[in-house]
Design a protein around this motif. Structure first.
Motif, PDB file in Angstrom:
ATOM      1  N   ILE A  39       1.003  -1.164   0.083  1.00  0.00           N
ATOM      2  CA  ILE A  39       0.017  -0.049   0.003  1.00  0.00           C
ATOM      3  C   ILE A  39       0.903   1.253  -0.074  1.00  0.00           C
ATOM      4  O   ILE A  39       1.907   1.321   0.635  1.00  0.00           O
ATOM      5  CB  ILE A  39      -0.924   0.043   1.060  1.00  0.00           C
ATOM      6  CG1 ILE A  39      -1.916   1.146   1.008  1.00  0.00           C
ATOM      7  CG2 ILE A  39      -0.295  -0.079   2.490  1.00  0.00           C
ATOM      8  CD1 ILE A  39      -2.979   1.131   2.100  1.00  0.00           C
ATOM      9  N   TYR A  40       0.438   2.121  -0.837  1.00  0.00           N
ATOM     10  CA  TYR A  40       1.113   3.425  -0.905  1.00  0.00           C
ATOM     11  C   TYR A  40       0.176   4.494  -0.768  1.00  0.00           C
ATOM     12  O   TYR A  40      -0.783   4.534  -1.227  1.00  0.00           O
ATOM     13  CB  TYR A  40       2.182   3.444  -2.293  1.00  0.00           C
ATOM     14  CG  TYR A  40       2.960   2.313  -2.390  1.00  0.00           C
ATOM     15  CD1 TYR A  40       4.312   2.546  -1.802  1.00  0.00           C
ATOM     16  CD2 TYR A  40       2.709   1.397  -2.864  1.00  0.00           C
ATOM     17  CE1 TYR A  40       5.054   1.791  -1.795  1.00  0.00           C
ATOM     18  CE2 TYR A  40       3.669   0.238  -2.937  1.00  0.00           C
ATOM     19  CZ  TYR A  40       4.999   0.294  -2.569  1.00  0.00           C
ATOM     20  OH  TYR A  40       5.837  -0.636  -2.481  1.00  0.00           O
ATOM     21  N   PHE A  41       0.882   5.482  -0.219  1.00  0.00           N
ATOM     22  CA  PHE A  41      -0.329   6.749  -0.073  1.00  0.00           C
ATOM     23  C   PHE A  41       0.228   7.887  -0.813  1.00  0.00           C
ATOM     24  O   PHE A  41       1.634   8.335  -1.203  1.00  0.00           O
ATOM     25  CB  PHE A  41      -0.144   7.255   1.480  1.00  0.00           C
ATOM     26  CG  PHE A  41      -0.967   6.298   2.321  1.00  0.00           C
ATOM     27  CD1 PHE A  41      -2.476   6.198   2.579  1.00  0.00           C
ATOM     28  CD2 PHE A  41      -0.166   5.214   2.777  1.00  0.00           C
ATOM     29  CE1 PHE A  41      -3.063   5.266   3.222  1.00  0.00           C
ATOM     30  CE2 PHE A  41      -0.960   4.169   3.644  1.00  0.00           C
ATOM     31  CZ  PHE A  41      -2.204   4.473   3.782  1.00  0.00           C
ATOM     32  N   THR A  42      -0.649   8.609  -1.504  1.00  0.00           N
ATOM     33  CA  THR A  42      -0.330   9.542  -2.813  1.00  0.00           C
ATOM     34  C   THR A  42      -1.238  10.617  -2.733  1.00  0.00           C
ATOM     35  O   THR A  42      -2.203  10.710  -1.628  1.00  0.00           O
ATOM     36  CB  THR A  42       0.046   9.002  -3.995  1.00  0.00           C
ATOM     37  OG1 THR A  42       0.355  10.058  -4.983  1.00  0.00           O
ATOM     38  CG2 THR A  42      -1.224   8.304  -4.335  1.00  0.00           C
ATOM     39  N   ASP A  43      -1.556  11.399  -3.817  1.00  0.00           N
ATOM     40  CA  ASP A  43      -2.676  12.241  -3.958  1.00  0.00           C
ATOM     41  C   ASP A  43      -3.254  12.087  -5.335  1.00  0.00           C
ATOM     42  O   ASP A  43      -2.602  11.634  -6.124  1.00  0.00           O
ATOM     43  CB  ASP A  43      -2.415  13.712  -4.030  1.00  0.00           C
ATOM     44  CG  ASP A  43      -1.519  14.244  -5.020  1.00  0.00           C
ATOM     45  OD1 ASP A  43      -2.088  14.940  -5.830  1.00  0.00           O
ATOM     46  OD2 ASP A  43      -0.329  13.728  -5.156  1.00  0.00           O
ATOM     47  N   ILE A  44      -4.656  12.218  -5.476  1.00  0.00           N
ATOM     48  CA  ILE A  44      -5.275  11.843  -6.546  1.00  0.00           C
ATOM     49  C   ILE A  44      -6.187  13.182  -6.845  1.00  0.00           C
ATOM     50  O   ILE A  44      -7.051  13.263  -5.893  1.00  0.00           O
ATOM     51  CB  ILE A  44      -5.967  10.433  -6.719  1.00  0.00           C
ATOM     52  CG1 ILE A  44      -4.816   9.317  -6.774  1.00  0.00           C
ATOM     53  CG2 ILE A  44      -6.666  10.765  -8.152  1.00  0.00           C
ATOM     54  CD1 ILE A  44      -5.410   7.928  -6.854  1.00  0.00           C
ATOM     55  N   GLU A  45      -6.240  13.850  -7.800  1.00  0.00           N
ATOM     56  CA  GLU A  45      -6.932  15.130  -8.079  1.00  0.00           C
ATOM     57  C   GLU A  45      -7.312  15.916  -6.872  1.00  0.00           C
ATOM     58  O   GLU A  45      -8.123  16.343  -6.562  1.00  0.00           O
ATOM     59  CB  GLU A  45      -8.382  14.661  -8.351  1.00  0.00           C
ATOM     60  CG  GLU A  45      -8.430  13.841  -9.772  1.00  0.00           C
ATOM     61  CD  GLU A  45      -9.773  13.232 -10.043  1.00  0.00           C
ATOM     62  OE1 GLU A  45     -10.869  13.565  -9.630  1.00  0.00           O
ATOM     63  OE2 GLU A  45      -9.624  12.494 -11.307  1.00  0.00           O
ATOM     64  N   GLY A  46      -6.011  16.078  -5.952  1.00  0.00           N
ATOM     65  CA  GLY A  46      -5.878  17.112  -5.072  1.00  0.00           C
ATOM     66  C   GLY A  46      -6.427  16.436  -3.680  1.00  0.00           C
ATOM     67  O   GLY A  46      -6.557  17.204  -2.689  1.00  0.00           O
TER      68      GLY A  46
END
Length: 106
Positions: A39-46
């Motif tokens: 699992i990785y955390f990021t941003d998508i569409e703000g």
């Protein structure tokens, strides 16, 4: 089968959960229950987002993966099946091309 799950966590209620100290605990409970391969955390569409790979042995297990995100974070989830190189080799693309390729289309 392996599935790629994309989770988008809306700004609210996540901000409120961060402020009251609940976000981390709930995230840990969800991950401990689902047990993703990664699992990785990021941003998508703000928005905050997570991308994880899970092993799904039966389609009926999909709600147990999605519901913790839906119910706790009002998140949206997308599921995509994944194939390893050996899986695509089993598909026998040459046989499929022979079946479906129409030379009259060119």
């Amino acid at each position: 089968m392996k599935m790629l799950v994309t989770i988008i966590l809306p700004i609210e209620p996540f901000n409120s959960m961060v402020r009251n100290g609940k976000a981390g605990d709930i995230l840990m409970r969800v991950m401990e229950d689902i047990k993703p391969e990664s699992i990785y955390f990021t941003d998508i569409e703000g928005c905050r987002a997570a991308i994880m790979i899970v092993e799904v042995t039966d389609p009926s297990s999909i709600p147990s993966i999605a519901e913790p995100w839906f119910l706790n974070f009002e998140a949206s989830c997308e599921f995509k099946m994944l194939m390893a190189p050996e899986d695509i080799m089993k598909a026998d693309l040459a046989k499929l091309a022979a079946k479906w390729y129409d030379v009259h289309l060119l």
